[in-house]
Design an enzyme around this catalytic site. Structure first.
Site, PDB file in Angstrom:
ATOM      1  N   LYS A 117       0.928  -1.270  -0.083  1.00 14.91           N
ATOM      2  CA  LYS A 117      -0.099  -0.089   0.126  1.00 14.91           C
ATOM      3  C   LYS A 117       0.819   1.226   0.023  1.00 14.91           C
ATOM      4  CE  LYS A 117      -4.009   1.943   2.824  1.00 14.91           C
ATOM      5  NZ  LYS A 117      -4.896   1.660   3.818  1.00 14.91           N
ATOM      6  N   SER A 157      -9.561   1.700   3.526  1.00 14.63           N
ATOM      7  CA  SER A 157      -8.667   2.372   2.411  1.00 14.63           C
ATOM      8  C   SER A 157      -7.630   1.406   1.611  1.00 14.63           C
ATOM      9  CB  SER A 157      -8.080   3.626   3.156  1.00 14.63           C
ATOM     10  OG  SER A 157      -7.191   3.078   4.216  1.00 14.63           O
ATOM     11  N   SER A 189      -9.401  -1.058   7.642  1.00 13.17           N
ATOM     12  CA  SER A 189      -9.011  -0.466   6.169  1.00 13.17           C
ATOM     13  C   SER A 189      -8.446  -1.778   5.761  1.00 13.17           C
ATOM     14  CB  SER A 189      -8.024   0.568   6.317  1.00 13.17           C
ATOM     15  OG  SER A 189      -8.695   1.925   6.325  1.00 13.17           O
TER      16      SER A 189
END
Length: 524
Positions: free
Chosen positions: A76, A171, A195
């Site tokens: 990420k 996210s 997330s």
């Protein structure tokens, strides 16, 4: 070859059935083929191929570093990566190239993993859809699955890909989409309030949030220091255990990591269910929970009961205050963390330099989106001298009560809690954006953020397809630092439900895209 598990591909590499370079090239070409998913912000093709060549040389010499040697992974884009741009999907950090690797990234690379690139997210990981970053929204691979396409055509008699594509959740939506679409074998996400688990559930993959303090946060650009945890996304529970074994352990660069040494474990295939006690929190029957999810949750509880486990309804009485408490604490820490982005040390700097104050204001206006600025304003309001006791201190006290609820339940003999991960399956982007970011986050974090506030390990396991042909996941929450027990239960459950493999419609050779199980009889 791209659809097998991490353990299986590791065995194939060791047996010489595929080389690290060949595997890396296949993943890179599939990243290009699925570019429209927008799962990646940066693809580090040159670096990845070099790492694959180094891995190949080690295999040739018989000097393999471990199970991850030569395995393509993604990270990420809020984890620092030396020499690779790290943006947090924000104008504030666009062009920022860190001089060092986050500890978790270093640990992956030290084990020979091949870093393919950085995945997309909501700006500074603030969101639950992966729709609010500057690089655009991430598309859920299930939007293009045969399972969803067939159902959506039956229901609407039209097939308009561009208007019906689905959100990944967030996210860490880029990481979830990358694993789900077979472009990598594992990915790192971050998990502050869900997330990692939320997009994992919506993309039909496994999402693990380890116990707070088990994995280093050094190099993870902070959102909420007291809740942030590096998350692991894989296609099966076994693979999550392998990655956890590499990442866990004390880090001198992160004082919040525990001192006790972590011993990697292998998950057993057999479990004596009669010795298990599964808790079902009654407060998780929340408004908005879909009837399909409730039915699956109930069937999952029956599955354990029929196997001989004790299944007990339990109470976590402070759950109803949880999401409000989380919002206050989250925004307060966000306001504090975001103060460092002032245009002076690194990141974006406005050209408006009439005065230092003007430059500060312009930098933050240009660098942050409305969502980030909104959370900063909320957090600063809660931290005002006249509000500090009323909001921030009170929320801290409620957080302690929430954590104590879990302590009391586990002390009563419960081994693992079984809950929904999300209210329902995912929805089209056009529907998702009808609500603002804050409203969506409050809805989507409802079942996940309490584990962050209590610092407990939690994992979402893909359970079944909805009537629309989309994944629904269920969540297991365990005792602190009891990842082995939690993952053993999750693996047993995963084996029982036999979740179907995604069939990527029109993207893959249909001769190879074989669904091993349509649905287990239990969940049909």
């Amino acid at each position: 070859m791209l659809r097998v598990s991490l353990r299986e591909i590791s065995a194939a590499l060791k047996e010489g059935r595929v080389s690290p370079t060949e595997l890396c090239q296949r993943c890179l070409s599939f990243i290009k083929a699925t570019k429209f998913l927008n799962a990646y912000i940066t693809v580090a093709e040159e670096t990845a191929l070099k790492q694959a060549e180094e891995s190949e040389e080690r295999y040739r010499r018989g000097q393999i570093l471990g199970d991850l040697d030569g395995i393509p992974v993604a990270v990420k884009d809020n984890f620092s990566t030396a020499g690779i741009e790290t943006t947090c999907a924000s104008n504030m950090l666009k062009g920022y190239i860190p001089p060092y690797n986050a500890t978790v990234v270093k640990k992956l690379l030290d084990q020979g993993a091949v870093l393919l690139g950085k995945t997309n997210l909501d700006e500074f990981a603030m969101g639950s859809g992966s729709t609010d970053g500057i690089f655009g929204p991430v598309r859920n691979p299930w939007s293009y699955s045969k399972q969803y396409r067939e159902k959506s055509v039956q229901n609407s008699h039209t097939e308009n890909e561009d208007s019906n594509w689905l959100v990944t959740g967030g996210s860490s939506g880029g990481s979830a989409a990358a694993v789900s679409s077979f472009t990598c074998f594992a990915a790192l996400g971050s998990d502050t309030g869900g997330s990692t688990r939320n997009p994992a559930a919506h993309c039909g993959v496994v999402g693990l949030k380890p116990t707070y303090g088990l994995i280093s946060r050094h190099g993870l650009i902070p959102l909420v220091n007291s809740m942030d945890v590096a998350g692991i996304l894989t296609r099966c529970v076994d693979d999550a255990a392998i990655v956890l074994g590499v990442l866990a352990g004390h880090d001198p660069k992160d004082s919040t990591t525990v001192q006790d040494p972590f011993k990697p474990f292998e998950l057993t295939s057999f479990i004596d269910a009669s010795k298990l006690c599964i808790g079902i929190p009654k407060e998780y029957h929340a408004p908005g929970l879909s009837s399909e999810t409730v039915a699956l949750w109930s069937k999952a509880a029956d599955l354990f009961e029929n196997a001989g486990a004790k299944v007990i309804e339990v109470s976590l009485p402070h759950t109803r205050y949880s999401i409000i408490c989380y919002h206050v604490l989250c925004t307060a820490e966000v306001a504090s963390n975001m103060a460092r982005f002032d245009g002076l040390e690194y990141g974006h700097r406005s050209s408006m330099d009439k005065s230092t104050e003007v430059m500060y204001a312009a930098t933050r206006r240009e660098g942050f989106n409305d969502v980030v600025r909104g959370r900063i304003l909320s957090g600063n309001y809660f931290l005002l001298k006249q509000n500090y006791e009323t909001y921030f201190v009170k929320a801290q006290k409620v957080r302690r009560l929430i954590a104590n609820d879990f302590v009391n339940v586990f002390r009563s003999g419960i081994d693992v809690l079984l809950t929904p991960t999300t209210l329902s399956d995912t929805i089209p982007y056009v529907e998702f954006i009808k609500e603002d970011n804050r409203t969506r986050s409050a809805q989507d974090d409802i079942f996940t953020q309490a584990a962050n506030m209590a610092g407990l390990p939690a994992i979402t396991v893909p359970t079944a397809l909805s009537e629309k042909g989309l994944p629904i996941g269920l969540q297991f929450i365990g005792r602190a630092f009891q990842e082995q027990q939690l993952l053993t239960v999750a693996k047993w459950f995963e084996k029982q439900v036999e979740f179907p493999m995604i069939q990527l419609h029109g993207l893959m050779d249909h001769g190879h895209t074989v669904c091993q199980h349509q649905k287990s009889a239990f969940f049909s």
